[in-house]
Structures are given as structure tokens and as C-alpha cells.
Enzyme design. Structure first.
Site, short mmCIF file in Angstrom:
data_model
loop_
_atom_site.label_atom_id
_atom_site.label_comp_id
_atom_site.label_asym_id
_atom_site.label_seq_id
_atom_site.Cartn_x
_atom_site.Cartn_y
_atom_site.Cartn_z
CB ALA A 153 43.81 42.33 47.76
CE1 TYR A 154 35.50 41.24 46.10
CE2 TYR A 154 35.43 42.53 43.93
CZ TYR A 154 35.02 41.53 44.86
OH TYR A 154 33.55 41.28 44.75
CB ALA A 155 41.16 42.96 40.84
CB SER A 157 40.34 37.04 45.51
OG SER A 157 39.32 38.12 45.59
#
Length: 284
Positions: A153-155, A157
């Protein structure tokens, strides 16, 4: 005195950026979500710091803060905007709650555009202001180019933020406003102490359970060995003040192993290395 807006300054990278910019004689308008954090930073940095109270996803609060800064600038342009605020949520993508994915994207992508839309007029998109157009620094990550297991999810974003930043940079050429990405690797901040307490029990019955603990321990160990917050602050200072900046600065500890070599080896080779390290092969 040059003025810069920095989001997410209560701790971590945002605090480091604030410290460095103020040390160079700039005034920082720093966003916090809690009034007590603003009071603490005001006591620490003095008159060179003005707290702004908002969450980057709250359009009305961000717009009110932009009005507050406009009044302080008294018709002059803002020197810089540093979009730093962000969050990360760990978990395997096959099992990650969709609401958590949405929240990460809302903060790390949508929130960055909300802030940019509100402050871009002060950077020079409002042609009635006096002064040289300002510059935007987007805090991305090595994850903006390389995806890490269980931080999908972080990657996602940060990949999206990099695409948004490139489009934005080209659109803002009309006003002379530049957009520069600063993409750090591990930074030694308070987040790694919090990572020790991340609850991974929702994934305890998944095939990834043992791998998640392994990744968490690896990240905490390496995170605490990461770059100082001030080093990131100096990278942001360079991005804001260099006459002809690069479009992207990768600021990574052990740069060759953690950045250059993986980029040279190619994705498939790195896939195999990651699978071996984390036991992600089918026969592991």
C-alpha cells in the site's frame, strides 16, 4: 526572510527539515495535527516557527492554513512547500483490508494534492503576488521506484506520488514553479520504535505469518541504522535552493547496495534475491 511550509513536522523527517531550514535563517510554517505539538515546536524553535493546525486530508483546514500563511506573507510569494506528511500500513496485499489501502492513498497521494492546490497560489500561481516563484519538494521514498513485500500500500502510494509529481512539474512550468522529489531510504526516526508494536495478528493464520515477523525485525534493525533526520533536512534544503536542481534526489544509506545495485540488476533478479532472503519461494 524566506518562508517555507512543511507538512508533518511533529517528529521524524519533518522535524529534521524544520531544524535545518530554520538553521539556515528561514521561517517555517509547520503543520501538526495536535495543538500541543505546535506548542512544543514553537518553544523549541522560537519565532522562526509558526504552527499550522491541519490534517492533510481535511480540505477546509488546509485552505484555512493557506489563508493564514498568505496574511503573514503580506503580498510576497512563498519560497517553498515541502510535502512530507505520510503514513505506512504493513500487511500482505492479498489480506490487507481495503479501507486501510484507501486511507494510505488518501493521506500519501490525495492529501499531497490537497495541500499543493491550497498553497500553489502563494508559490506564484497567483500572479498578483510579488517575488520569485517558489518551489515544491515532494518527499517520496525508495518505495516510489521499488516495491517491498508487505508494504504494498505504501509503495503504491509513493509510485503514484512520483507520477503526480512529474505531471505537476510540467504543468507548473507555466508559473515558473519547480517540483523536486526527495526520495529517502531508511531514516532513523521514532517510527521504528513504534514498528516493534505493530499488530500482525490479523495475518496469523495466513501463509505469510512467519515471513511478516521476519520482515518486521529486519526493517526495525535496519531502520535504526538509517540516515539522520538532519541529513534528510539538508537534502531538502539542497532541493529548495540549488539553482538548477535535479528532478529527483535519492538519499539512501549504503547507496550502492540499497539503490544502485538493485536498479542495475533488474526486477527479476531482485525478485529472486528477495524471495531467498524472506523465504517467499514456493518450495521454501
Amino acid at each position: 526572510m524566506k518562508s517555507v511550509v512543511v507538512t508533518g513536522v511533529s517528529t521524524g523527517i519533518g522535524w529534521g527539515v524544520t531544524k535545518v531550514l530554520i538553521g539556515k535563517g528561514m521561517h517555517v510554517f509547520g503543520s501538526v495535527r495536535k495543538p500541543e505539538d505546535g506548542e512544543r515546536l514553537k518553544a523549541e524553535f522560537g519565532d522562526a516557527f509558526t504552527p499550522l493546525l491541519f490534517d492533510v486530508t481535511d480540505e477546509a483546514a488546509v485552505a484555512a492554513a493557506a489563508t493564514q500563511v498568505r496574511e503573514k506573507l503580506n503580498g510576497e510569494t512563498l519560497f517553498g512547500l515541502v510535502n512530507n506528511a505520510g503514513i505506512g500500513v504493513p500487511g500482505p496485499l492479498l489480506h490487507l483490508p481495503i479501507d486501510e489501502l484507501r486511507n494510505v492513498m488518501e493521506v500519501n497521494l490525495v492529501g499531497q494534492l490537497i495541500v499543493t492546490q491550497s498553497f500553489a497560489p502563494l508559490l506564484g500561481a497567483d500572479l498578483d503576488l510579488k517575488g520569485t516563484p517558489g518551489r515544491i519538494v515532494m518527499i517520496s521514498s525508495v518505495a516510489g521506484k521499488m516495491g517491498t513485500p508487505f508494504l504494498g500500500a505504501y509503495a503504491a502510494s509513493k509510485h503514484a506520488l512520483e507520477g503526480l509529481s512529474e505531471s505537476l512539474r510540467r504543468e507548473l512550468m507555466l508559473f515558473g514553479i519547480d517540483v523536486v522529489i526527495v526520495a529517502p531510504g531508511a531514516v532513523a526516526t521514532e517510527i521504528w520504535n513504534k514498528a516493534q508494536n505493530i499488530d500482525l495478528t490479523p495475518y496469523a493464520n495466513s501463509a505469510y505469518a512467519s515471513k511478516l515477523d521476519q520482515v518486521k525485525n529486519y526493517m526495525v534493525e535496519n531502520g535504526n541504522k538509517g540516515l539522520s533526520r538532519e541529513k534528510l533536512g539538508r537534502a531538502v534544503l539542497k532541493a529548495l535552493t540549488t539553482a538548477n536542481p535535479k528532478t529527483r534526489y535519492a538519499v539512501v544509506p549504503n547507496r550502492f547496495m540499497n539503490w544502485t545495485l538493485p536498479r542495475l540488476l533488474g526486477s527479476r533478479t531482485v525478485d529472486k534475491m528477495v524471495a531467498k532472503r524472506l523465504g517467499l519461494s514456493p518450495d521454501a
